[in-house]
Scaffold this active site. Sequence first.
Site, short mmCIF file in Angstrom:
data_model
loop_
_atom_site.label_atom_id
_atom_site.label_comp_id
_atom_site.label_asym_id
_atom_site.label_seq_id
_atom_site.Cartn_x
_atom_site.Cartn_y
_atom_site.Cartn_z
NE ARG A 94 -4.00 -1.66 1.21
CZ ARG A 94 -5.09 -1.61 2.79
NH1 ARG A 94 -4.89 -0.89 3.82
NH2 ARG A 94 -6.44 -2.43 2.82
NE ARG A 119 -18.25 -2.71 0.00
CZ ARG A 119 -17.24 -2.58 0.16
NH1 ARG A 119 -16.15 -2.38 1.52
NH2 ARG A 119 -15.79 -3.28 -0.71
NE ARG A 152 -17.08 -4.48 7.28
CZ ARG A 152 -16.58 -4.97 6.11
NH1 ARG A 152 -16.66 -6.17 6.20
NH2 ARG A 152 -16.37 -5.00 5.07
#
Length: 213
Positions: A88, A127, A160
Amino acid sequence: MKIIMLGAPGAGKGTQAKQIAEKYDIPHVSTGDIFRANIKEGTALGMEAKSYMDKGALVPDELTVKILLDRVAKDDCKNGYVLDGFPRTIPQAEVLDKAVAELGETIDYAINVDVPDENIIKRMSGRRACVKCGATYHIVNVPPKTEGICDVCGEKLIVRDDDKEETVKNRLNTYHEQTQPLIDYYSNKGILKEVDGTKDMKEVFDDIVKILG
């Protein structure tokens, strides 16, 4: 065949990585999965990783590199692997290159799944997840039969922490600052391939297969 998947959080690179792994019979190595397993088991490492992930920040290199290198040293990775969520940052990429070179090998492809930020914010804030059985949904693309209720076990669905709009924006900012330079890094090495991640998932996969052959 050793492949790195690049792309912003929510670009769909994980889905593509799983399909690549299945088609070419190589392991899908996801740092997210490794961290989530630790979080579920309540390990010290998992709790430390969670404190970063909940804020939309990156898990420190030291933590990530150790887990990852242990994983790709396993027997099932000897014919290759698809890395999802790593590297990353440029320092992580350099550590990976060094580790792979010590084995006398190289990374074959870095595939960037390109999706604009506004598309990602819409995708991720839609989501929904079931804390009980782990099933996931999307209010537009994969809605549950009953709004807010899991089809599998009937529990209430939640957003979430890392899918909340504010967290998504933080994650995108972090991505642009720290991860996007990898696109130049792998481009300079001559192994970067780009695909349009706004297309239908099957079309994106077909484009990747054309690249990998």
